[in-house]
Design a protein around this motif. Structure first.
Motif, PDB file in Angstrom:
ATOM      1  N   LEU A  84      -3.978  -1.719   5.439  1.00  0.00           N
ATOM      2  CA  LEU A  84      -4.425  -2.912   4.734  1.00  0.00           C
ATOM      3  C   LEU A  84      -3.625  -3.706   3.744  1.00  0.00           C
ATOM      4  N   ILE A  85      -2.671  -2.862   3.380  1.00  0.00           N
ATOM      5  CA  ILE A  85      -1.696  -3.515   2.323  1.00  0.00           C
ATOM      6  C   ILE A  85      -0.822  -4.731   2.869  1.00  0.00           C
ATOM      7  N   PRO A  86      -0.261  -4.753   4.153  1.00  0.00           N
ATOM      8  CA  PRO A  86       0.233  -6.087   4.291  1.00  0.00           C
ATOM      9  C   PRO A  86      -0.812  -7.181   4.623  1.00  0.00           C
ATOM     10  N   LEU A  87      -2.032  -6.603   5.112  1.00  0.00           N
ATOM     11  CA  LEU A  87      -3.049  -7.919   5.035  1.00  0.00           C
ATOM     12  C   LEU A  87      -3.471  -8.376   3.597  1.00  0.00           C
ATOM     13  N   PHE A  88      -3.528  -7.479   2.878  1.00  0.00           N
ATOM     14  CA  PHE A  88      -4.024  -8.138   1.393  1.00  0.00           C
ATOM     15  C   PHE A  88      -2.704  -8.959   0.756  1.00  0.00           C
ATOM     16  N   LYS A  89      -1.527  -8.566   1.291  1.00  0.00           N
ATOM     17  CA  LYS A  89      -0.491  -9.360   0.842  1.00  0.00           C
ATOM     18  C   LYS A  89      -0.461 -10.672   1.065  1.00  0.00           C
ATOM     19  N   LYS A  90      -0.978 -10.818   2.548  1.00  0.00           N
ATOM     20  CA  LYS A  90      -0.845 -12.096   3.197  1.00  0.00           C
ATOM     21  C   LYS A  90      -1.996 -13.054   2.688  1.00  0.00           C
ATOM     22  N   LEU A  91      -3.064 -12.191   2.593  1.00  0.00           N
ATOM     23  CA  LEU A  91      -4.167 -13.325   1.999  1.00  0.00           C
ATOM     24  C   LEU A  91      -3.946 -13.536   0.597  1.00  0.00           C
ATOM     25  N   LYS A  92      -3.216 -12.762  -0.162  1.00  0.00           N
ATOM     26  CA  LYS A  92      -3.076 -13.132  -1.783  1.00  0.00           C
ATOM     27  C   LYS A  92      -2.016 -14.188  -1.452  1.00  0.00           C
ATOM     28  N   GLU A  93      -1.093 -14.356  -0.597  1.00  0.00           N
ATOM     29  CA  GLU A  93       0.004 -15.634  -0.332  1.00  0.00           C
ATOM     30  C   GLU A  93      -1.077 -16.804  -0.123  1.00  0.00           C
ATOM     31  N   GLU A  94      -2.068 -16.736   0.623  1.00  0.00           N
ATOM     32  CA  GLU A  94      -3.224 -17.905   1.096  1.00  0.00           C
ATOM     33  C   GLU A  94      -4.299 -18.131  -0.139  1.00  0.00           C
ATOM     34  N   ASN A  95      -4.079 -17.414  -1.209  1.00  0.00           N
ATOM     35  CA  ASN A  95      -4.874 -17.546  -2.417  1.00  0.00           C
ATOM     36  C   ASN A  95      -6.406 -17.118  -2.041  1.00  0.00           C
ATOM     37  N   ILE A  96      -6.633 -16.095  -1.246  1.00  0.00           N
ATOM     38  CA  ILE A  96      -8.041 -15.710  -0.935  1.00  0.00           C
ATOM     39  C   ILE A  96      -8.528 -14.660  -1.695  1.00  0.00           C
ATOM     40  N   ASN A  97      -9.507 -14.715  -2.183  1.00  0.00           N
ATOM     41  CA  ASN A  97     -10.190 -13.528  -3.112  1.00  0.00           C
ATOM     42  C   ASN A  97     -10.442 -12.515  -2.277  1.00  0.00           C
ATOM     43  N   ILE A  98      -9.789 -11.496  -2.831  1.00  0.00           N
ATOM     44  CA  ILE A  98     -10.259  -9.921  -1.910  1.00  0.00           C
ATOM     45  C   ILE A  98     -11.261  -8.781  -2.692  1.00  0.00           C
TER      46      ILE A  98
END
Length: 241
Positions: A84-98
Protein backbone atom coordinates in the motif's frame (compact mmCIF):
# COMPACT_ATOMS: atom_id res chain seq x y z
CA UNK A 1 0.72 -5.49 -6.43
CA UNK A 2 -2.33 -5.55 -4.15
CA UNK A 3 -4.77 -8.39 -3.62
CA UNK A 4 -8.17 -6.71 -4.11
CA UNK A 5 -11.54 -8.19 -3.23
CA UNK A 6 -13.84 -5.53 -4.70
CA UNK A 7 -14.57 -1.82 -5.17
CA UNK A 8 -17.35 0.60 -4.36
CA UNK A 9 -17.63 3.88 -6.25
CA UNK A 10 -19.27 6.92 -4.69
CA UNK A 11 -19.29 5.38 -1.21
CA UNK A 12 -20.78 7.58 1.50
CA UNK A 13 -20.30 5.48 4.66
CA UNK A 14 -16.52 5.01 4.73
CA UNK A 15 -15.10 8.42 5.52
CA UNK A 16 -15.97 12.01 4.63
CA UNK A 17 -17.59 12.95 1.33
CA UNK A 18 -17.91 10.72 -1.72
CA UNK A 19 -15.24 8.03 -1.87
CA UNK A 20 -13.78 5.27 -3.94
CA UNK A 21 -13.68 2.35 -1.51
CA UNK A 22 -11.15 -0.40 -2.21
CA UNK A 23 -11.80 -3.63 -0.30
CA UNK A 24 -8.67 -5.72 0.09
CA UNK A 25 -8.63 -9.49 0.48
CA UNK A 26 -7.63 -11.09 3.79
CA UNK A 27 -8.33 -10.44 7.47
CA UNK A 28 -6.65 -11.60 10.67
CA UNK A 29 -9.87 -11.30 12.70
CA UNK A 30 -12.80 -13.68 12.49
CA UNK A 31 -15.64 -11.49 13.79
CA UNK A 32 -18.87 -13.31 14.60
CA UNK A 33 -20.92 -10.72 12.75
CA UNK A 34 -18.64 -10.25 9.73
CA UNK A 35 -20.82 -9.16 6.81
CA UNK A 36 -18.17 -10.12 4.26
CA UNK A 37 -16.83 -13.57 5.26
CA UNK A 38 -15.52 -14.01 1.72
CA UNK A 39 -12.88 -11.36 2.49
CA UNK A 40 -11.43 -13.21 5.50
CA UNK A 41 -9.26 -15.76 3.73
CA UNK A 42 -5.91 -14.53 2.43
CA UNK A 43 -6.46 -16.64 -0.69
CA UNK A 44 -8.60 -15.42 -3.54
CA UNK A 45 -9.02 -11.82 -4.56
CA UNK A 46 -7.63 -10.21 -7.69
CA UNK A 47 -3.93 -9.26 -7.95
CA UNK A 48 -4.01 -5.61 -9.00
CA UNK A 49 -1.29 -3.16 -10.01
CA UNK A 50 -1.34 0.03 -7.94
CA UNK A 51 -1.39 2.06 -11.17
CA UNK A 52 -4.84 0.64 -11.90
CA UNK A 53 -6.20 1.92 -8.56
CA UNK A 54 -4.55 5.31 -9.08
CA UNK A 55 -6.17 5.50 -12.53
CA UNK A 56 -9.59 4.74 -11.02
CA UNK A 57 -9.09 7.34 -8.28
CA UNK A 58 -7.97 10.06 -10.68
CA UNK A 59 -10.91 9.33 -13.01
CA UNK A 60 -13.32 9.86 -10.09
CA UNK A 61 -11.46 12.80 -8.55
CA UNK A 62 -13.92 15.37 -9.89
CA UNK A 63 -16.68 13.73 -7.83
CA UNK A 64 -14.70 13.75 -4.57
CA UNK A 65 -15.02 17.48 -3.95
CA UNK A 66 -13.16 18.99 -0.99
CA UNK A 67 -13.88 16.15 1.45
CA UNK A 68 -13.96 12.95 -0.59
CA UNK A 69 -11.19 10.63 -1.70
CA UNK A 70 -10.09 7.02 -1.44
CA UNK A 71 -10.78 4.65 1.45
CA UNK A 72 -8.83 1.40 1.73
CA UNK A 73 -10.88 -1.19 3.59
CA UNK A 74 -11.00 -4.96 3.82
CA UNK A 75 -10.59 -7.48 5.07
CA UNK A 76 -7.79 -5.87 7.06
CA UNK A 77 -5.78 -3.53 4.84
CA UNK A 78 -2.72 -3.30 7.09
CA UNK A 79 -1.93 -6.93 6.23
CA UNK A 80 -0.89 -5.51 2.85
CA UNK A 81 0.81 -2.40 4.24
CA UNK A 82 4.07 -2.86 2.32
CA UNK A 83 2.23 -2.92 -1.02
CA UNK A 84 0.00 0.00 0.00
CA UNK A 85 2.90 2.40 0.64
CA UNK A 86 3.65 3.13 -3.05
CA UNK A 87 -0.09 3.47 -3.74
CA UNK A 88 -0.49 6.04 -0.97
CA UNK A 89 2.54 7.98 -2.22
CA UNK A 90 1.03 8.20 -5.70
CA UNK A 91 -2.39 9.21 -4.35
CA UNK A 92 -0.72 11.99 -2.35
CA UNK A 93 1.04 13.16 -5.52
CA UNK A 94 -2.45 13.49 -7.03
CA UNK A 95 -3.62 15.40 -3.94
CA UNK A 96 -6.23 12.75 -3.12
CA UNK A 97 -7.53 12.33 0.44
CA UNK A 98 -6.73 8.90 1.94
CA UNK A 99 -8.63 7.00 4.63
CA UNK A 100 -7.88 3.54 5.91
CA UNK A 101 -10.47 1.37 7.68
CA UNK A 102 -8.66 -0.90 10.13
CA UNK A 103 -9.13 -3.06 13.21
CA UNK A 104 -5.81 -1.64 14.44
CA UNK A 105 -4.31 -5.00 15.36
CA UNK A 106 -1.32 -4.95 12.99
CA UNK A 107 1.66 -2.72 13.67
CA UNK A 108 5.12 -2.96 12.16
CA UNK A 109 7.56 -0.70 10.31
CA UNK A 110 5.50 -0.88 7.12
CA UNK A 111 2.33 0.19 8.94
CA UNK A 112 4.20 3.04 10.63
CA UNK A 113 5.43 4.22 7.21
CA UNK A 114 1.96 3.82 5.71
CA UNK A 115 0.32 5.98 8.38
CA UNK A 116 2.53 8.94 7.38
CA UNK A 117 0.42 9.32 4.24
CA UNK A 118 -3.03 8.75 5.79
CA UNK A 119 -5.42 11.65 6.32
CA UNK A 120 -7.86 9.71 8.49
CA UNK A 121 -8.04 6.31 10.19
CA UNK A 122 -11.41 4.66 10.67
CA UNK A 123 -10.55 2.55 13.71
CA UNK A 124 -12.90 -0.35 14.36
CA UNK A 125 -13.13 -1.06 18.08
CA UNK A 126 -14.97 -4.36 18.27
CA UNK A 127 -15.35 -4.23 22.06
CA UNK A 128 -13.63 -2.34 24.87
CA UNK A 129 -13.73 -5.30 27.27
CA UNK A 130 -10.98 -7.77 26.37
CA UNK A 131 -12.97 -10.89 27.29
CA UNK A 132 -15.88 -9.90 25.08
CA UNK A 133 -13.46 -8.79 22.36
CA UNK A 134 -12.02 -12.31 22.32
CA UNK A 135 -15.51 -13.81 22.10
CA UNK A 136 -16.36 -11.62 19.11
CA UNK A 137 -13.06 -11.69 17.19
CA UNK A 138 -11.03 -14.57 18.67
CA UNK A 139 -8.30 -11.99 19.42
CA UNK A 140 -7.36 -9.70 22.32
CA UNK A 141 -8.03 -5.97 22.04
CA UNK A 142 -4.75 -4.57 23.43
CA UNK A 143 -3.26 -4.15 19.95
CA UNK A 144 -6.21 -2.05 18.82
CA UNK A 145 -5.92 0.15 21.91
CA UNK A 146 -2.16 0.53 21.35
CA UNK A 147 -2.82 1.57 17.76
CA UNK A 148 -5.27 4.19 19.01
CA UNK A 149 -2.58 5.52 21.35
CA UNK A 150 -0.06 5.63 18.48
CA UNK A 151 -2.51 7.61 16.34
CA UNK A 152 -3.07 10.01 19.23
CA UNK A 153 0.65 10.46 19.92
CA UNK A 154 1.31 11.17 16.24
CA UNK A 155 -1.64 13.51 15.72
CA UNK A 156 -3.34 11.31 13.12
CA UNK A 157 -7.05 12.01 12.80
CA UNK A 158 -9.35 9.19 13.77
CA UNK A 159 -12.99 8.17 13.61
CA UNK A 160 -13.93 5.40 16.02
CA UNK A 161 -16.40 2.78 14.79
CA UNK A 162 -18.39 0.49 17.07
CA UNK A 163 -20.80 -2.23 15.96
CA UNK A 164 -23.70 -2.50 18.41
CA UNK A 165 -24.65 -6.19 18.66
CA UNK A 166 -27.51 -7.06 21.04
CA UNK A 167 -26.19 -9.29 23.80
CA UNK A 168 -22.57 -8.96 22.68
CA UNK A 169 -21.46 -5.32 22.54
CA UNK A 170 -24.38 -3.38 23.99
CA UNK A 171 -23.49 -3.63 27.71
CA UNK A 172 -23.83 -0.15 29.19
CA UNK A 173 -20.87 -0.42 31.55
CA UNK A 174 -18.49 -1.36 28.73
CA UNK A 175 -19.82 1.35 26.42
CA UNK A 176 -19.20 3.88 29.18
CA UNK A 177 -15.71 2.46 29.74
CA UNK A 178 -14.97 2.98 26.05
CA UNK A 179 -16.09 6.59 26.35
CA UNK A 180 -13.99 7.18 29.46
CA UNK A 181 -10.91 5.74 27.75
CA UNK A 182 -11.18 7.87 24.63
CA UNK A 183 -12.70 11.09 25.98
CA UNK A 184 -9.37 12.95 26.07
CA UNK A 185 -8.14 11.75 22.66
CA UNK A 186 -8.08 15.11 20.88
CA UNK A 187 -7.52 13.43 17.50
CA UNK A 188 -10.89 11.60 17.65
CA UNK A 189 -13.25 13.60 15.45
CA UNK A 190 -16.31 11.40 15.87
CA UNK A 191 -17.62 8.04 16.97
CA UNK A 192 -19.82 6.04 14.62
CA UNK A 193 -22.29 3.49 15.96
CA UNK A 194 -22.76 0.82 13.32
CA UNK A 195 -26.07 -1.05 13.72
CA UNK A 196 -25.82 -4.83 13.68
CA UNK A 197 -27.38 -6.36 10.57
CA UNK A 198 -27.66 -9.76 8.91
CA UNK A 199 -27.31 -8.63 5.29
CA UNK A 200 -24.27 -10.88 4.80
CA UNK A 201 -25.85 -14.00 6.27
CA UNK A 202 -26.56 -15.54 2.86
CA UNK A 203 -22.83 -15.45 2.11
CA UNK A 204 -22.18 -17.93 4.90
CA UNK A 205 -24.60 -20.39 3.34
CA UNK A 206 -22.90 -19.95 -0.03
CA UNK A 207 -19.48 -20.58 1.58
CA UNK A 208 -20.78 -23.55 3.61
CA UNK A 209 -19.94 -21.70 6.81
CA UNK A 210 -22.04 -21.58 9.97
CA UNK A 211 -23.39 -18.14 10.84
CA UNK A 212 -22.50 -17.83 14.53
CA UNK A 213 -25.10 -15.20 15.49
CA UNK A 214 -28.16 -16.96 14.12
CA UNK A 215 -31.17 -15.71 16.07
CA UNK A 216 -29.57 -12.50 17.31
CA UNK A 217 -32.05 -9.71 16.53
CA UNK A 218 -31.13 -6.48 14.80
CA UNK A 219 -31.06 -3.31 16.89
CA UNK A 220 -34.26 -1.54 17.79
CA UNK A 221 -34.34 2.24 17.31
CA UNK A 222 -34.49 2.54 21.11
CA UNK A 223 -31.27 0.53 21.55
CA UNK A 224 -29.41 2.72 19.07
CA UNK A 225 -30.77 5.89 20.67
CA UNK A 226 -29.72 4.67 24.13
CA UNK A 227 -26.16 3.82 23.03
CA UNK A 228 -25.88 7.21 21.33
CA UNK A 229 -27.02 9.02 24.49
CA UNK A 230 -24.47 7.08 26.60
CA UNK A 231 -21.58 8.01 24.30
CA UNK A 232 -22.46 11.62 23.49
CA UNK A 233 -20.96 13.10 26.70
CA UNK A 234 -17.56 11.68 25.75
CA UNK A 235 -17.15 12.70 22.08
CA UNK A 236 -17.42 15.78 19.88
CA UNK A 237 -19.83 13.96 17.60
CA UNK A 238 -21.68 10.62 17.82
CA UNK A 239 -23.57 9.38 14.78
CA UNK A 240 -25.51 6.23 13.93
CA UNK A 241 -24.11 5.23 10.56
Amino acid sequence: MLNVHSYESMGTFDGPGLRLVVFLQGCNFNCLYCANPDTITLKGGTPTEIEEIVRMAVSQKSFFGKKGGVTISGGEPTLQAKALIPLFKKLKEENINICIDSNGSVFNNDVAELLKYVDLVLLDVKHFNDEWHRKITNHENNRTLKMAQYLRDNGIKMWLRYVLVPGYSDQEEHIKALGEHFKDFTNVERLEILPYHTLGKHKYEHLNMKYQLDGVPENTPEQLKRAKSILEPYFKLVVVN
